[in-house]
Design a protein around this motif. Structure first.
Motif: not given
Ligand code: NAD
Length: 333
Positions: A22-36
């Motif tokens: 959440q504090q990154c300037k150059r990386a962002k969570i745009t996808g998720l993979v989970s079995g749940t």
């Protein structure tokens, strides 16, 4: 540009990575993979990842057609890394994989080859390679401030709890403390000394064979010899607390770090006094911004984090297990 990352395996460490990102300037969570499914929903809502970017382990190959994702960060139990990394490279994405990259050197080499064949980069979550206090010691070493190096000591371990967890299951963990925490002493020996070891000896002790089953190491001490004669003495354990300590010794000075490989902040002192450099951001924030620069701009980190680097650790881990089993001194390289 910003690196668009899908997190795969939404467990304890992924939680830490996600918060730090959440504090990154150059990386962002745009996808998720989970079995749940419930995790996909709650994480998706928390991190604003739309439903079309949420996957499970069955349909994750469809990430191939998703331009919202540049890289997949594999944060599952160790035994799953090999197949998932190869699948995600096959889906045309860069892959970041947690340590240990694979269960052994053979797996690691297959992963490197598969990513190379797919034309994708493979990075391993060696967060210490970007850690400011660590990098300051490496800078001092390179500047010759410690003089001729003679010795490194790395002590890494903790008393592990719940006996039913995957970390104590050989099939999922690939081993015991060495795969999980001892790898920090090994990897630390390599980046603190700045050379590759040429031999290894090792000894194993097991006080609780019920908790630590066949193939799950509780405590291993190992020694590494480097080409110019530098020696390293390391401890890897799941049965002792307060072990997170590096000591690097040279003719003209020394560096002592404690904590040395934990989440920090890493603190330490040298022969000149307390280390002045201290991280102000979480290690995973620094790591993910640096990895974005590696993957998007092609920058070279001071200490590498690529698949080949991780294979070097796995080759030595294989040798440590062999040395502990046979009592022999194993030559490397
Ligand atoms: P964890 O048990 O908290 O999380 C693992 C996740 O994988 C869970 O969400 C689990 O549901 C999921 N999973 C998917 N398939 C699974 C299966 N077949 N069996 C069991 N779980 C399955 O573990 P963790 O502590 O998050 O560790 C995950 C990885 O991250 C490990 O490789 C570990 O070595 C690494 N790790 C790295 C650091 C670091 O500082 N770099 C710290 C902790 C863990």
């Amino acid at each position: 540009p910003v690196l668009k990352v899908a997190l795969m395996g939404l467990g304890g460490y992924a939680t830490r990575v996600a918060e730090a990102m959440q504090q990154c300037k150059r990386a962002k969570i745009t996808g998720l993979v989970s079995g749940t499914p419930e995790k996909l929903k709650s994480w998706g809502e928390k991190y604003a990842v739309p439903e079309k970017n949420r996957y499970n382990y069955e349909n994750a190959d469809a990430i191939k057609n998703n331009p919202d994702i540049d890289a997949v960060y594999v944060i599952t139990p160790n035994a799953l890394h090999h197949d998932l990394v190869i699948r995600m490279a096959g889906a045309g994405k860069h892959v970041i994989c947690e340590k240990p990259m694979g269960l052994n050197a053979r797996e690691g080499k297959e992963m490197v080859a598969a990513c190379k064949k797919a034309g994708k980069k493979l990075l391993v979550g060696y967060r210490m390679h970007f850690e400011p206090a660590t990098l300051e010691v490496i800078r001092m070493r390179n500047a010759g401030e410690f003089g001729t190096l003679r010795f490194f000591q790395g002590l890494c371990g903790f008393r592990i709890g719940d006996p039913t967890q995957w970390r104590l299951n050989k099939a999922l963990a690939g081993g015991g403390a060495l795969m999980d925490i001892g790898i920090y002493a090994l990897n630390g020996a390599r980046y603190m000394v700045g050379e590759e070891p040429v031999w290894v000896t090792a000894q194993e002790t097991k006080t609780d064979p019920v908790k630590f089953k066949e193939g799950v190491d509780e405590t291993i001490t190992f020694q590494l010899g480097f080409p110019g004669g530098i020696m390293a003495s390391c401890l890897s354990t799941y049965n002792m607390n307060n072990l997170d300590r590096f000591f690097l010794d040279g003719d003209n000075g020394f560096a002592e770090l404690q904590p040395a490989a934990g989440y920090g902040p890493v603190k330490g002192r040298t022969h000149k006094g307390p280390l002045q450099v201290q991280a102000t951001l979480p290690q995973q924030t620094i790591q993910m911004d640096a990895m974005a620069a590696i993957l998007l701009d092609g920058t070279d980190p001071v200490v590498p984090v690529d698949g080949e680097e991780a294979v070097r650790d796995l080759v030595i881990i294989d040798a440590i297990y062999q040395a502990a089993k046979t009592g022999e001194k194993i030559k490397l390289g």
